[in-house]
Design an enzyme around this catalytic site. Structure first.
Site, PDB file in Angstrom:
ATOM      1  N   ARG A 155       0.856  -1.197   0.000  1.00  0.00           N
ATOM      2  CA  ARG A 155       0.000   0.000   0.000  1.00  0.00           C
ATOM      3  C   ARG A 155       0.887   1.240   0.000  1.00  0.00           C
ATOM      4  NH1 ARG A 155      -4.054  -0.064   4.801  1.00  0.00           N
ATOM      5  NH2 ARG A 155      -5.160  -1.621   3.587  1.00  0.00           N
ATOM      6  N   ARG A 168      -2.536   6.670   9.688  1.00  0.00           N
ATOM      7  CA  ARG A 168      -2.544   6.215   8.283  1.00  0.00           C
ATOM      8  C   ARG A 168      -2.641   7.403   7.323  1.00  0.00           C
ATOM      9  NH1 ARG A 168      -4.358   0.861   7.997  1.00  0.00           N
ATOM     10  NH2 ARG A 168      -3.688  -0.259   9.853  1.00  0.00           N
ATOM     11  N   LYS A 172      -4.429   1.019  14.780  1.00  0.00           N
ATOM     12  CA  LYS A 172      -4.407   2.013  13.703  1.00  0.00           C
ATOM     13  C   LYS A 172      -5.098   3.306  14.124  1.00  0.00           C
ATOM     14  CE  LYS A 172      -6.748  -0.938  11.094  1.00  0.00           C
ATOM     15  NZ  LYS A 172      -7.533  -1.554  10.015  1.00  0.00           N
ATOM     16  N   LYS A 183      -6.779   7.006  12.290  1.00  0.00           N
ATOM     17  CA  LYS A 183      -7.131   7.580  10.985  1.00  0.00           C
ATOM     18  C   LYS A 183      -7.614   9.018  11.121  1.00  0.00           C
ATOM     19  CE  LYS A 183      -8.131   3.095   8.999  1.00  0.00           C
ATOM     20  NZ  LYS A 183      -9.090   2.240   8.320  1.00  0.00           N
ATOM     21  N   CYS A 204     -15.279  -3.244  -0.891  1.00  0.00           N
ATOM     22  CA  CYS A 204     -13.902  -3.464  -0.457  1.00  0.00           C
ATOM     23  C   CYS A 204     -13.267  -4.529  -1.357  1.00  0.00           C
ATOM     24  CB  CYS A 204     -13.881  -3.929   0.990  1.00  0.00           C
ATOM     25  SG  CYS A 204     -14.451  -5.632   1.163  1.00  0.00           S
ATOM     26  N   CYS A 210      -7.820 -10.693   0.233  1.00  0.00           N
ATOM     27  CA  CYS A 210      -7.971 -10.336   1.642  1.00  0.00           C
ATOM     28  C   CYS A 210      -8.116 -11.583   2.509  1.00  0.00           C
ATOM     29  CB  CYS A 210      -9.179  -9.429   1.850  1.00  0.00           C
ATOM     30  SG  CYS A 210      -9.349  -9.008   3.600  1.00  0.00           S
ATOM     31  N   CYS A 221     -16.479  -8.739   4.899  1.00  0.00           N
ATOM     32  CA  CYS A 221     -16.492  -9.095   6.316  1.00  0.00           C
ATOM     33  C   CYS A 221     -16.904  -7.857   7.091  1.00  0.00           C
ATOM     34  CB  CYS A 221     -15.118  -9.634   6.748  1.00  0.00           C
ATOM     35  SG  CYS A 221     -13.944  -8.354   7.230  1.00  0.00           S
ATOM     36  N   CYS A 253     -14.241  -1.922   5.571  1.00  0.00           N
ATOM     37  CA  CYS A 253     -13.263  -1.193   4.748  1.00  0.00           C
ATOM     38  C   CYS A 253     -13.895  -0.289   3.685  1.00  0.00           C
ATOM     39  CB  CYS A 253     -12.287  -2.167   4.098  1.00  0.00           C
ATOM     40  SG  CYS A 253     -11.327  -3.085   5.317  1.00  0.00           S
TER      41      CYS A 253
END
Ligand code: SRM
Ligand code: SF4
Length: 566
Positions: free
Chosen positions: A76, A145, A212, A214, A433, A439, A478, A482
């Site tokens: 990424r 991020r 994480k 954001k 996503c 994934c 899931c 995302c």
């Protein structure tokens, strides 16, 4: 701060022992016996922007043949505010074709992903990305991020200013460790130290954040970044003399675990107002509060949203003011009208033109009848402006002179990039996503399935005279969220092969979460319910009433779902 009695998660121990994110990544890369890296290194490599994955389409077959999974890596690349030059696009395009699976994936956070990179090609790929002046550090991992921002700096002086502040924040929170340079950029063996370097992480400390983090910036009336979905966001407030400052929001997050009521999607709370010069200081205080107080004993409970719910917004407010030494001002009024992107050409005050293209679910590829990858390469070769990645997996060809528009239009049309002209408003407001096959957390198809489901829902819209109605629809493989599915008017969350939880009733402008109305339903059940609801909506909606709002007014859903404080 976690008390000594609390057991730290395995990831915390890996971080603590990693010597500022080094671990044994160098040894893992040199180990030719496996196409994977050591297990602990899979956690650390995330901080370097790299995820170990395996091709899930081949998993079962390889298991039967007693082969190790088909290990490969996702890389990424961060693109703060989504601004990238044609040269950078061309570099990504070349890396994708040379070392990855020949496609580029634009993400829901204005970044690039490359899939299918083999271990032996990781270093060359990362180097090539850095040579193009993009990087991958902190694209993943327990750090701040890619900072998102409404993506057209030229749209006004305010856009320019907000974009610059977003970039400043991005740089401010980039980890200081020199491990990234040592491992990927300095030498063949990755052992040389950066000259004179002594690692320290003044903001994060040696174990980084509990999870994480954001950040995003929105410029009303557009809520294209889904401002309430992030740990920390800034909503630009303009006065007659330009940018006055920002409303600050905290504690948004989408991630959920099926069957675990202690996890939930959450909209950010309004904290107050700050001036542009206070943004960095306030952000640093919040990040450090989360560093010191976030839950390091349970990763599912480690985001800022849970710290706030455990301790209270008032506690956070007081703690921030204690650290910055002044009072936060009262938040100011603003209005959001929509979340998605505005497609087609747009002119800005500087007489430049910008063309927003629709790239379904962010996948840039030449496959089937599509030549979008070749098309964007051809455009990059002639473009004098830049590319802007949007928060909805699309791209803007930006800063085009009036005299060059015809050339861009020709390339767009020749390569089938003009689907924004004829796609339905439903499709143009759809997002999925990545999901299968890359994934590792996916439970159901997402990117590969949503386009087909949209075909079927489009037929229902035609049946009920709603084909011109914009409705947001998002799918994830899931519950991790995302594609921010809990903020879609129609949200589909993967539960198992062919099975989804159906959520309805979010606000079109991203200020209200949806509600789960059906659990583990398959395509026929989804369509049957939507058929019924769309018929009702078509017959009984009020002028300009959005589908999500109708779900509440008509009593299909009970009000009481969380709404943003706007
Ligand atoms: Fe995500 C994990 C893809 C945006 C919440 N996400 C993953 C991983 C890395 C799977 C993994 O951990 O092994 C996925 C890689 C799939 C692949 O094969 O590429 C993945 N996330 C994505 C992207 C590419 C989706 C897309 O289709 O665009 C987005 C990349 C963003 C970027 O450029 O940085 C992406 N992920 C998001 C968002 C949306 C956002 O940030 O606005 C969310 C919800 C917001 C949030 O964070 O609360 C999101 N991803 C998660 C979570 C759940 C986090 C949580 O708090 O519970 C996971 C799982 C985890 O972290 O353990 C996850
Ligand atoms: Fe994977 Fe789930 Fe994220 Fe989709 S929502 S990319 S399936 S982690």
């Amino acid at each position: 701060m976690n008390t000594p009695s609390e057991k730290l998660t395995a990831v915390e121990i890996i971080k603590a022992n990693s010597n500022f994110l080094r671990g044994t990544i160098v040894e893992s890369l040199q180990d030719s016996a496996s196409s994977a890296i050591a297990e602990d290194d899979t956690q650390l490599s995330k901080f370097h922007g790299i995820y170990q994955q395996d091709d899930r389409d081949k998993r079962e077959e390889r298991r039967r043949q007693l082969l190790e999974p088909d290990y490969q890596f996702m890389i990424r690349a961060r693109v703060p505010g989504g601004v990238c030059t044609p040269e950078q696009w061309l570099a990504l395009d070349e890396i994708a074709r040379k070392w990855a699976n020949g496609t580029i994936r634009l993400t829901t956070r204005q970044a690039f992903q490359l899939h299918g990179v083999l271990k032996r090609d990781l270093k060359a790929s990362i180097r090539a990305i850095n040579d193009s002046l993009l990087d991958t550090i902190a694209a993943c991992g327990d750090v701040n991020r890619n900072v998102m921002c409404t993506p057209l700096p030229e749209a006004s002086a305010i856009h320019r200013q907000v974009f610059e502040i977003a970039q400043t924040l991005s740089e401010h929170f980039t980890p200081h460790t020199t491990a990234y340079h040592e491992i990927w950029l300095l030498s063949e063996h990755g052992r040389e130290k950066v000259a004179g370097s002594k690692d320290s992480e003044p903001i994060y400390g040696p174990t980084y954040l509990p999870r994480k983090f954001k950040m995003s910036f929105a410029i009303p009336p557009r809520n294209d970044v889904d401002v309430f979905a992030h740990d920390l966001s800034f909503i630009a407030i303009a006065g007659k003399d330009g940018l006055e400052g920002f409303n600050v929001t905290v504690g948004g997050g989408m991630g959920v675990t099926h069957g675990d009521p202690a996890t939930y999607p959450r909209l950010a709370d309004m904290l107050g107002f700050c001036t542009p010069d206070q943004v960095v200081e306030i952000s640093e205080a919040i990040v450090k509060i989360q560093r010191d107080n976030g839950d390091r004993s349970e990763r599912k409970h480690a985001r800022l949203k849970y710290t706030i719910d455990d301790r209270g917004l008032e506690w956070l407010h007081d703690e921030i003011e204690r650290r910055i030494g002044y009072r936060l001002a009262q938040d100011r009024p603003f209005e959001f009208t929509h979340t998605g992107d505005l497609y087609g050409w747009q002119q800005t005050a500087d007489d430049r033109w910008h063309l927003c293209l629709f790239l379904e679910n962010g996948r840039v590829a030449d496959k089937g009848g599509s030549r979008q990858m070749s098309g964007l390469r051809a455009i990059a070769k002639v473009l004098k402006g830049e590319f802007r990645l949007t928060p909805n997996q699309n791209v803007i060809i930006s800063n085009v002179n009036a005299s060059d528009r015809a050339l861009i239009d020709r390339l767009v049309q020749e390569h089938g990039l003009d689907n924004y002209r004829h796609a339905s408003p439903l499709r143009l407001n759809s997002m999925a996503c990545v999901g299968f096959p890359t994934c590792g957390l996916s439970m159901a198809e997402s990117e590969r399935y949503l386009p087909d489901l949209v075909d079927l829902i489009e037929a229902l819209l035609v049946k009920h005279d709603l084909e011109e109605q914009a409705i947001t629809i998002r799918m994830t493989g899931c519950p991790n969220g995302c594609a921010r599915p809990y903020l879609a008017e129609i949200g589909l969350v993967g539960k198992g092969p062919g099975l989804y939880n159906l959520h309805l009733g979010a606000a079109f402008n991203g200020t209200r979460l949806n509600q789960k109305v059906r659990e583990s339903v398959h395509e026929a059940e989804i369509l049957a319910l939507l058929d019924e609801l769309l018929a009702d909506y078509s017959g009984s909606r009020e002028p300009n009433e959005a589908f999500g709002d109708f779900m509440l007014r008509s009593g299909v859903l009970q009000s009481g779902t969380e709404e943003a404080a706007v």
